[in-house]
Each structure stands twice: as structure tokens, then as C-alpha cells.
Design a protein around this motif. Structure first.
Motif: not given
Length: 646
Positions: A283-290
Motif C-alpha cells: 500500500t501507498t498512502s496519498v501523502s506518500d504519493l504527494v
């Protein structure tokens, strides 16, 4: 010729390493596919309060970072939507670009025909309308309203698609350009309105695969990574990946059309360069993607500046070092400067272990300088105790070790590193990039020469065997799909290794040796290619598995890129300075004094030159490979000569 057969056999055996497959799910079949294309949509735009529908959709679907690279430096609306429909990097004509940006309700057949003609002889050979043509050839239809969506959904002869048929279309494309050209002050309100309009499209529906793509860069902003979300059959959470990137959570815009066709069980045409999206584990959080998108953006902004500064610094230090050969007062300071310059590349890679993109640029520069100065200072100190090549040993051993560990552990120092591969440019997402290969190969060949020199008292045969073994290990690390995944690197590194072994053996490098070196390089590359075709998992096999016009287009594109590099890359300056330095050194007594009793080390420098020349000719980055090798190799050569003269 028996010794060459041994080299080929060992290289072939070591190249056959298992490729760890990225854990992915099989792409499930869908009844229908909905593409929601929003040019300029970033992960930073999504939030639970401002865009609740998109946020909810992102939390239930598979998430990824979308490289929207088209045929140009920027993927504006028209080029991006044409790329989406082509499954390959495309350009847009001015008329098409204007119609897309203005959300024109229609697009004429003449405009579409002109778009196809404009792409026919371009570098990537894209065929806009390939997605629509594939659907039509299998009796399926598509629905799209407005020029942006038509660019993705329409075939070459079925414009316009303005009316929805009685039965739901197999593919529906909805393009919303509301936020594409909006000013920053109005972007928040535009996002709220966008989210409201997309509510029904994002609602779950049985058998429907929905793709949300930030299809293109912003109208007035720099290039960047955009939103990619997939929900429906085969995509229920997790991260996105594709064979085009070989790395989660990265996917490409050229992968969207193949994903649609694969979901509908339609063969992917050869004209498409992309591969289907898949759901990867983890999984990858939205904050990590940002954060990852910010990382890519800052690398895009600073990478070019670092190359320019590095080339300027290396060129100036090289020229001063040539003067210092005749001026004793300068030698100590210039020798230290040479070690510092040669240490900058590994410092730039190592800093990617830290979140440098969150720092002020001054702090980043200070860290790179401090790391390079520490390594260069250590080299200078060792050179005083073990002249003249003790300092070289420190720099090349550190550089080759750091990069080798990076290649075998997932190339994390390469990904959006200051001298690494840009995910926005989308040339490579894993393995050894062109600059990294040049730095690694230069360091390894010099390490092999140093070690062979150290064991020379046991005889030339032992020294040559040690140099060959170290070189073969480097070939595996650079070329194996599980590690460096670098086909071009093998073609350049193996012949250089053969030359090094011959010179370490204290034999002449005649025509037979050059032929053997070329044959060994081709044999090693062929073995690696054959393995990758059978096992899959690397970009080597994907390149070779292209058929018909695909291979020719790819080769033409790489040749054009190589030739272009020789008149656009800053590294060309360093190549010119390096040639001048070598012309001076071959006539200067310091070089003979420093290498007279070290044939293996002399062979190491000659092997670096061979590798740099072959890499500059065969690699699509051309001057980058030759210039990066010179940035490391030439200052170190001069440092040794300066120490020898003292």
C-alpha cells in the motif's frame, strides 16, 4: 582463442540470474471500461473535504503515480490525450491542441487526419486513434463527447462520436479540462466543481473498470507526475504498476490504452508501446504519493543544474591540473580538487538516501559538498601515504561499492536521484541509468586494474584472472535483469574488460584482440537477451520482443537520441576537455612515471576509454556516457600524475 571462449562461457553463465517478479495480480476481464481523464490532476489536489468523491474512489481503488510523458518535453492537453488514445508518445498539431484546451465540442476528420500525419514520421511512430481502431476491429464501440475525449476514443475513420448508442458503449471516455488552465487562486473552487461532476462516474458498478488519469501536464506549469487510480475488476486497493515501469507505484500514460484492451480481452496492437496496468502488493498512502511527486518535481528542476555545474567544475579543474603539471606550487591544491570532483557523482547518488527534496537548496548543496569533500579529503590523505594511486583507490572503491549495492538492492539511489533517472522523463524506472553505468563502469575497471596491480607479484596470469573475475561480477551486476537491467552497458563493458585482461596479461592489443573483444561483448549481450526473453521481467526482453515496424522505430529513435546528445548535452564540453587532457598526458613524463610498473592499472584507464567510446556510440544517451566517464576518470588520472611528479 580458448581464453576468449572461457570468458564468453563464464559471462553467459553468470548472466542467467533469476529475475524476482514484482508481485501483481492478473488483470481481470471487465464488461465495460470508463476513462475519466483530467489533465493536470495532481495527488496534492485530492482531499477528503474538497474532493470527497475522488478521495473515496482513491481509497477503494489501486493508486499510482502517472508519468504523462508524451513526445515533447511537456504533455499539454492535446498531446496527452493523443498519447492516451495511441498507447504511444504522440505530439499534437496546433489546431488539435487549441481544440483540446478550449474543450471544443467537436473535432473534424481533417484535424484528426492531420494529427496522424504529424505523428507518422516522428521519433516514436505513434498512431493516434489506435485504441479506437482496435475496438472497431473487434466489433465494439466507444462513446466520447468533446474534442479531448475524442482524441482518446475515436478511431481513424469514425469521427465524430457525439451520440451515445442505445446500449452502453464498451468504452466511455470523459475528459474534464476545468482545472487545466485555471489560475492558482481559482483552483480550489474548480476542484470542488470537478468532484461534483464526477460523482456518478465514480460510483461502483458491477463489471465496470473505471480509470481516473491526470492525463497531461498543467497548461502553464512544469512537467510532473499525475494521478492514476483504477477501480473495478482486478483493482481493489493496493498499488499500480506495469511492465513499462517495472516498479510500483509508477505507471505511464501510454499504458492506459493497453489496459483498456486487456480488460476487454482484445489483443494489444504493435503500434502501442505501453503495457497494461496491474495491481501490485503493498500500500501507498496519498501523502506518500504527494511526497514522491514532489521528489520527482525537484529532481526535474535541479538535475540539469547539477550536471551543468559538475561539467563546468570538472572542466576547469582539469585545465588547471594540466597547468599544475608544470607549476609545483599548484600541485597539492589541484590534486585535492581532482579527488573532490571525482567524488561528486557518488555523493549526488548517496544523498538520495535522505529526503533532500524537502530541504532548502542551500542545505542540499552543502550536504553534497560535505560528502564529496570528506571522500576527496580521505583520498588525498591516503595518496600521501600510498602514492601515487592510493587516492584513486579510495574514490573508485567507494563509488563502485555504493553503486553496486544500489543496483542489487533495487536502485533506490537512481530513482529521481540528482544524477539518476527522472520518473517524469520516464526513460527508466529501475536498474542502472546511463550516467550511473558510466560512473560504475569507470570505477569498476579502475578497481580491477588496481587489484590486478596489487597481485602482480604472483604472475601476469593470476593478475589477469583477478581482473577478469572482478569485471565479470560487474557485468552481472550491471546487466542482469534483476539488478542493473542494462543491455547497452553489457555491450560496452565486456569489450573493455577483454582489453583490460589482455593488457594485464602484458600482451599486445592487436586486431585479433579487438575482434575477440567485440565478439565477446556481442555473445554476452546475446546470452543476456536470450535469458530475458525466456524469463521476462526486464526492459531488455521488452525491447527485443517488439516486432515489425516497432523494432525499426525504436532503433531509429535511439539513434536519433544518441546523435542529438552530441550537440545538446553539457557533457560534450567535458569530452572535449578530456581529449585535450589525454593529448597532453600521453606526451608528459608524469604519466609514464606513474604507470610504467603498473601495466594492469594502465590497462584499466585504457579500458575506461574503450568503454566510454563504445557507450557513447551504442547508447541512446551517447555523450552522457562518455562525458560522465570522463568526469570521474580524467581528474583521477591527473591526480595520480600530479602525485607522481611530486
Amino acid at each position: 582463442m580458448s581464453r576468449w571462449a572461457v570468458v564468453v562461457g563464464v559471462g553467459t553463465a553468470l548472466s542467467a540470474l533469476a529475475v524476482p517478479a514484482l508481485a501483481t495480480s492478473e488483470l481481470a476481464r471487465a464488461d465495460r471500461v470508463v476513462i475519466v481523464a483530467v489533465p493536470g490532476l495532481n495527488w496534492a489536489d485530492l482531499s477528503s473535504d474538497r474532493t470527497p468523491n475522488l478521495w473515496r474512489f482513491a481509497t477503494t481503488g489501486s493508486r499510482g503515480l502517472l508519468s504523462v510523458k508524451a513526445a515533447g518535453d511537456l504533455a499539454r492537453c492535446g498531446a496527452a490525450m493523443a498519447t492516451l488514445g495511441a498507447g504511444n508518445r504522440a505530439i499534437a498539431t496546433p489546431a488539435v491542441e487549441a481544440a483540446c484546451a478550449a474543450a471544443s465540442p467537436t473535432l473534424s476528420q481533417d484535424d484528426f487526419a492531420a494529427l496522424r500525419r504529424a505523428n507518422r514520421h516522428k521519433r516514436f511512430g505513434a498512431r493516434p486513434g489506435a485504441l479506437g481502431d482496435a475496438l472497431i476491429s473487434h466489433g465494439l464501440d466507444a462513446f466520447a463527447g468533446g474534442a479531448p475525449a475524442l482524441l482518446a476514443a475515436a478511431g481513424s475513420r469514425d469521427l465524430p462520436l457525439q451520440r451515445r448508442p442505445d446500449a452502453p458503449a464498451a468504452v466511455t471516455v470523459v475528459a474534464d479540462v476545468t482545472i487545466y488552465g485555471v489560475q492558482r487562486a481559482s483552483r480550489a473552487d474548480a476542484l470542488v466543481a470537478l468532484d461534483s461532476r464526477l460523482r456518478d462516474l465514480l460510483a461502483p458498478s458491477s463489471g465496470v473498470l473505471t480509470l481516473v488519469v491526470g492525463a497531461g501536464d498543467e497548461a502553464h506549469g512544469p512537467p510532473g507526475l499525475r494521478v492514476a487510480i483504477a477501480a473495478g475488476p482486478g483493482f481493489g486497493g493496493g498499488r499500480l504498476t506495469s511492465d513499462s515501469t517495472g516498479r510500483a507505484p509508477y505507471v505511464e500514460l501510454i499504458d492506459v490504452a493497453p489496459t483498456v484492451l486487456a480488460a476487454l480481452n482484445i489483443p494489444i496492437p504493435d503500434a502501442m508501446a505501453g503495457t497494461p496496468w496491474r495491481r501490485a502488493s503493498g500500500t501507498t498512502s496519498v501523502s506518500d504519493l504527494v511526497d514522491a511527486a514532489d521528489h520527482a518535481h525537484d529532481r526535474g528542476q535541479l538535475g540539469g543544474w547539477l550536471v551543468d555545474l559538475l561539467v563546468a567544475l570538472a572542466g576547469v579543474v582539469t585545465l588547471i591540473a594540466l597547468l599544475a603539471l608544470r607549476r609545483p606550487r599548484l600541485r597539492r591544491v589541484v590534486e585535492a580538487a581532482c579527488y573532490f570532483v571525482a567524488s561528486v557523482p557518488v555523493s549526488a547518488y548517496a544523498v538520495n538516501l535522505l529526503p533532500w527534496w524537502r530541504w532548502p537548496q542551500g542545505v542540499l548543496a552543502a550536504v553534497v559538498i560535505v560528502v564529496a569533500a570528506a571522500l576527496g579529503g580521505s583520498a588525498f590523505a591516503i595518496a600521501r601515504r600510498r602514492p601515487p594511486w592510493g587516492g584513486l583507490a579510495v574514490v573508485v572503491a567507494t563509488t563502485s561499492t555504493v553503486l553496486a549495492l544500489d543496483f542489487v538492492s533495487g536502485s533506490h539511489l537512481q530513482l529521481d536521484g540528482l544524477l539518476g533517472d527522472s520518473t517524469i522523463v520516464a526513460g527508466r524506472f529501475h536498474g542502472a541509468g546511463n550516467t550511473a553505468f558510466a560512473v560504475f563502469a569507470t570505477s569498476v575497471l579502475l578497481v580491477a586494474g588496481l587489484v590486478a596491480t596489487a597481485v602482480r607479484n604472483r604472475g601476469p596470469m593470476i593478475a589477469a584472472a583477478v581482473a577478469g573475475l572482478l569485471g565479470l561480477i560487474a557485468v552481472v551486476i550491471d546487466g542482469a535483469p534483476a539488478f542493473g537491467d542494462d543491455f547497452g552497458g553489457v555491450l560496452a563493458l565486456v569489450p573493455a574488460l577483454v582489453v583490460l585482461v589482455v593488457l594485464t596479461r602484458e600482451l599486445r592489443v592487436d586486431r585479433r584482440v579487438w575482434l575477440a573483444a567485440a565478439a565477446t561483448g556481442v555473445a554476452a549481450a546475446a546470452a543476456l537477451l536470450l535469458y530475458d526473453l525466456v524469463a521476462g521481467g526486464g526492459h531488455i526482453g521488452r525491447f527485443a520482443s517488439d516486432s515489425g515496424g516497432g523494432i525499426r522505430t525504436t532503433l531509429d529513435r535511439r539513434l536519433a537520441a544518441m546523435l542529438e546528445s552530441w550537440h545538446t548535452s553539457a557533457y560534450v564540453v567535458m569530452v572535449a576537455v578530456a581529449l585535450l587532457a589525454l593529448a597532453v598526458l600521453v606526451r608528459h613524463p608524469s604519466l609514464r612515471a606513474a604507470t610504467a610498473e603498473r601495466p594492469a592499472l594502465r590497462g584499466g584507464f585504457i579500458a575506461v576509454a574503450v568503454c566510454a567510446v563504445i557507450g557513447g556510440v551504442l547508447n541512446d544517451s551517447g555523450a552522457v556516457v562518455t562525458g560522465a566517464a570522463a568526469v570521474v576518470g580524467v581528474p583521477l588520472l591527473l591526480a595520480g600524475c600530479l602525485r607522481a611528479t611530486r
